[in-house]
Design a protein around this motif. Structure first.
Motif, PDB file in Angstrom:
ATOM      1  N   ILE B 139       0.781  -1.055   0.125  1.00 35.29           N
ATOM      2  CA  ILE B 139       0.236   0.140  -0.187  1.00 35.29           C
ATOM      3  C   ILE B 139       0.833   1.332  -0.074  1.00 35.29           C
ATOM      4  O   ILE B 139       0.038   2.361  -0.430  1.00 35.29           O
ATOM      5  N   LEU B 140       1.692   0.968   0.586  1.00 39.20           N
ATOM      6  CA  LEU B 140       2.807   2.513   1.062  1.00 39.20           C
ATOM      7  C   LEU B 140       3.956   1.902  -0.092  1.00 39.20           C
ATOM      8  O   LEU B 140       5.154   2.160   1.033  1.00 39.20           O
ATOM      9  N   PRO B 141       4.651   1.591  -0.824  1.00 41.06           N
ATOM     10  CA  PRO B 141       5.933   1.810  -1.319  1.00 41.06           C
ATOM     11  C   PRO B 141       6.652   2.598  -1.209  1.00 41.06           C
ATOM     12  O   PRO B 141       7.755   1.747  -0.693  1.00 41.06           O
ATOM     13  N   ASP B 142       6.667   3.459  -0.667  1.00 42.96           N
ATOM     14  CA  ASP B 142       6.559   4.530   0.017  1.00 42.96           C
ATOM     15  C   ASP B 142       7.300   4.823   0.977  1.00 42.96           C
ATOM     16  O   ASP B 142       6.614   5.311   2.012  1.00 42.96           O
ATOM     17  N   ARG B 185       6.105   6.428  15.359  1.00 40.69           N
ATOM     18  CA  ARG B 185       4.569   7.348  14.892  1.00 40.69           C
ATOM     19  C   ARG B 185       5.022   8.560  14.393  1.00 40.69           C
ATOM     20  O   ARG B 185       3.524   9.023  14.100  1.00 40.69           O
ATOM     21  N   SER B 186       5.916   9.991  14.600  1.00 43.27           N
ATOM     22  CA  SER B 186       6.011  10.874  14.115  1.00 43.27           C
ATOM     23  C   SER B 186       6.172  11.153  12.639  1.00 43.27           C
ATOM     24  O   SER B 186       5.681  11.534  11.899  1.00 43.27           O
ATOM     25  N   THR B 260       3.088   9.566   0.747  1.00 41.97           N
ATOM     26  CA  THR B 260       1.999   9.829  -0.215  1.00 41.97           C
ATOM     27  C   THR B 260       2.559  10.996  -1.150  1.00 41.97           C
ATOM     28  O   THR B 260       2.984  12.158  -0.539  1.00 41.97           O
ATOM     29  N   GLY B 261       1.764  11.057  -2.197  1.00 38.57           N
ATOM     30  CA  GLY B 261       1.213  13.042  -2.718  1.00 38.57           C
ATOM     31  C   GLY B 261       2.756  13.411  -3.754  1.00 38.57           C
ATOM     32  O   GLY B 261       3.917  12.528  -4.006  1.00 38.57           O
ATOM     33  N   ALA B 262       2.146  14.897  -4.428  1.00 38.96           N
ATOM     34  CA  ALA B 262       3.061  14.691  -5.309  1.00 38.96           C
ATOM     35  C   ALA B 262       4.532  15.316  -4.896  1.00 38.96           C
ATOM     36  O   ALA B 262       6.086  14.678  -5.519  1.00 38.96           O
ATOM     37  N   HIS B 264       5.627  14.170  -1.335  1.00 40.03           N
ATOM     38  CA  HIS B 264       5.357  13.538  -0.474  1.00 40.03           C
ATOM     39  C   HIS B 264       5.251  14.250   0.624  1.00 40.03           C
ATOM     40  O   HIS B 264       6.278  14.008   1.904  1.00 40.03           O
ATOM     41  N   GLU B 265       4.362  15.190   0.065  1.00 38.87           N
ATOM     42  CA  GLU B 265       4.191  15.495   1.826  1.00 38.87           C
ATOM     43  C   GLU B 265       3.071  14.957   2.839  1.00 38.87           C
ATOM     44  O   GLU B 265       2.917  15.788   3.942  1.00 38.87           O
ATOM     45  N   HIS B 266       2.800  14.265   2.297  1.00 30.05           N
ATOM     46  CA  HIS B 266       1.426  13.305   3.535  1.00 30.05           C
ATOM     47  C   HIS B 266       1.841  11.923   3.753  1.00 30.05           C
ATOM     48  O   HIS B 266       2.792  11.168   2.852  1.00 30.05           O
ATOM     49  N   LYS B 267       2.426  12.298   4.763  1.00 32.68           N
ATOM     50  CA  LYS B 267       2.588  11.005   5.537  1.00 32.68           C
ATOM     51  C   LYS B 267       1.898  10.296   5.806  1.00 32.68           C
ATOM     52  O   LYS B 267       0.550  10.539   6.502  1.00 32.68           O
ATOM     53  N   HIS B 268       1.640   8.598   6.178  1.00 33.22           N
ATOM     54  CA  HIS B 268       0.656   7.746   6.589  1.00 33.22           C
ATOM     55  C   HIS B 268       1.152   6.714   7.430  1.00 33.22           C
ATOM     56  O   HIS B 268       3.041   6.753   7.485  1.00 33.22           O
ATOM     57  N   LEU B 269       0.581   6.362   8.542  1.00 33.55           N
ATOM     58  CA  LEU B 269       0.749   5.030   9.608  1.00 33.55           C
ATOM     59  C   LEU B 269       0.438   4.178  10.101  1.00 33.55           C
ATOM     60  O   LEU B 269      -1.305   4.306   9.680  1.00 33.55           O
TER      61      LEU B 269
END
Lengths: 329, 329
Positions: B139-142, B185-186, B260-262, B264-269
């Protein structure tokens, strides 16, 4: 290996997210975007990708291995997914839980008749949260499920506030209540009311001369949306809303609390959680991974409607079984 | 529906756990237990269940739909799983990560030749944690993976302490370090050393006249087990060990931190965690659910070695696809 050719149908938040997510998956490429708008009015983030009209999709059946349908669940997907499953392998994020069985039946018949794979209700809820519930139930049959959402923007609740007279704009955050989550984590398997599980925080921009007390009252007592919750209403300026509440974060927690042992003396907690800066970009990241699975299932000769429950996890990955076993098992 | 007949091979902690877990699954029944000990010396928790010798299993091939092999990964499973996959559909919990590819190859050849399904490395790590890693990666390859274990008893480390001269008995707890988990987590995707991720706490019963300083020093400097960690050693009485440290809790956390994002501005955990009062009973609860999947795969004509990566989640459930979609999706 030829890259997997992805077609996007609908170019809103989700469609744009798919376009970006393809960049993180080197085994994929964007084939085209289809829209019901005038294609000339659609400006993509990727160069040299054709934009087709929705109605011309029948002419482009050979141009994509999988379509990701990025419409809304209320009116778009119930029509588009069956329609497009007759021509393509498709993935959608249909998320009206109560109507999933009906949507499944409609899509399944068409996909089987026309020899396509249609993967519905892909995303995080339904989607990854559903998987967490399924795995939890199967592993701990003596137990109880809990799902908490947030902290995050609920689009439906934000829209409901915008319909109140005197409201210019609004954002509503769903917030899970810590005390309820801690009670679940203790293993006590509490019964929790709606009010105990979540609170709702609203940021509202009102018209200059609006009666704020009346607006607040209307929001807090709104049936099906706010009446069963503790609701906090803040009135802020349009500028504050834009500066501090223009992102679309979300997330949540799925917990399975269960017991094992001759006298159920051992407690266990399985917890799956998401903390997402961008709800649509995460959803599209899930869609993209399942598009890979849809293509593989189709290649193997499968047809019909599927959900995340039917997909072997390895099918989401570009890696071989051998390399997955060596690196991730 | 005929109940699924489960045979248990080996009657230690895991075998006993399988026996109990079957009671929570009404679609299953215990067919027999097989042991390398004298069957007369084995006292089951369930009445009227036959106990066979391991060597007589060839005579009982018609008596079980799936065998759950409850031996150890060091010496039992590398021999037993290939041997028994020639006669039965089998599930094991082989957990020596580095040797999984070799074990898979050996078991796959035999299971394919003899027309059986063999599901290996089922449990929570490998097992549910592997699934969390796989889903997270797809889901989050990066992004970056983090696995933390504990708080819980490490059998291998407890055994290592028991081999130190002057030690009568010992329990070792692996404890994940909060600061490291919070850093993950940060969303900062930190590089973490072994010492930053876990600490090791040891409860040791020493011989009456033993040199405690020397024992502590030997533990703390033991290569491959303790030298790379901050280690706390407590000397306690045999009675204290029995009263306060006789359970076998464990658990841990798998995190995927990605963007994700153009830009990588959005972080996901994505975080998956387990808090288990009984490590063996939870492991057997997973084994049992996958035994159901093994039987279904075999019934559909599949053969060969599989892992959790290959199993559609719905196959773990006794419910129909229709009912899963209506209740859990």
């Amino acid at each position: 290996m030829n890259p997997l050719r992805i077609g996007i149908v609908g170019y809103g938040n989700l469609g744009k997210g798919v376009e970006l997510a393809i960049r993180s998956n080197p085994d994929m490429q964007l084939a085209f975007v289809a829209t019901r708008r005038n294609p000339d009015s659609v400006k993509l983030q990727t160069e040299q990708i054709p934009v087709y009209t929705y109605d011309s999709l029948a002419e482009h059946q050979q141009d994509a291995d999988v379509l990701i349908i990025c419409g809304g669940s209320a009116t778009d997907l119930p029509i588009q997914t069956p329609e497009l499953a007759a021509m393509f392998n498709v993935v959608d994020s249909f998320d009206t839980h109560a109507n999933i069985p009906k949507h499944f039946t409609a899509v399944d018949a068409i996909a089987k008749n026309t020899g396509h794979v249609a993967l519905i209700s892909v995303g995080w809820d339904p989607g990854m949260f559903s998987l967490a519930r399924l795995y939890g139930n199967c592993i701990l049959p003596d137990g109880k499920d809990y799902t908490f959402w947030g902290k995050g923007i609920s689009q439906g609740h934000s829209d409901a506030i915008r319909r109140v007279k005197g409201v210019v704009d609004a954002r509503q955050y769903t917030i899970p209540i810590d005390a309820a989550m801690e009670a679940v984590r203790s293993g006590s398997q509490p019964e929790l009311t709606t009010r105990q599980k979540h609170l709702r925080e609203c940021f509202v921009v009102a018209e200059p001369d609006a009666d704020l007390a009346r607006i607040e009252q209307e929001i807090r007592t709104m049936e099906n949306y706010f009446a069963d919750y503790d609701t906090i209403v803040h009135f802020i300026s349009a500028e504050e809303l834009k500066n501090n509440h223009s992102e679309i974060p979300h997330g949540g927690f799925v917990m399975r609390s269960g017991t094992t042992g001759a006298d159920h003396e051992h407690k266990h907690l399985i917890e799956y959680s998401l903390k997402l800066d961008s709800n649509p970009e995460f959803t599209t990241s899930v869609l993209i991974a399942y598009a890979r699975a849809a293509a593989r299932l189709a290649k193997e000769g499968n047809t019909g409607c599927k959900t995340v429950f039917d997909i072997p996890p390895a099918y989401l990955s570009p890696l071989s079984g051998e390399s997955l076993r060596a690196t991730l098992l």
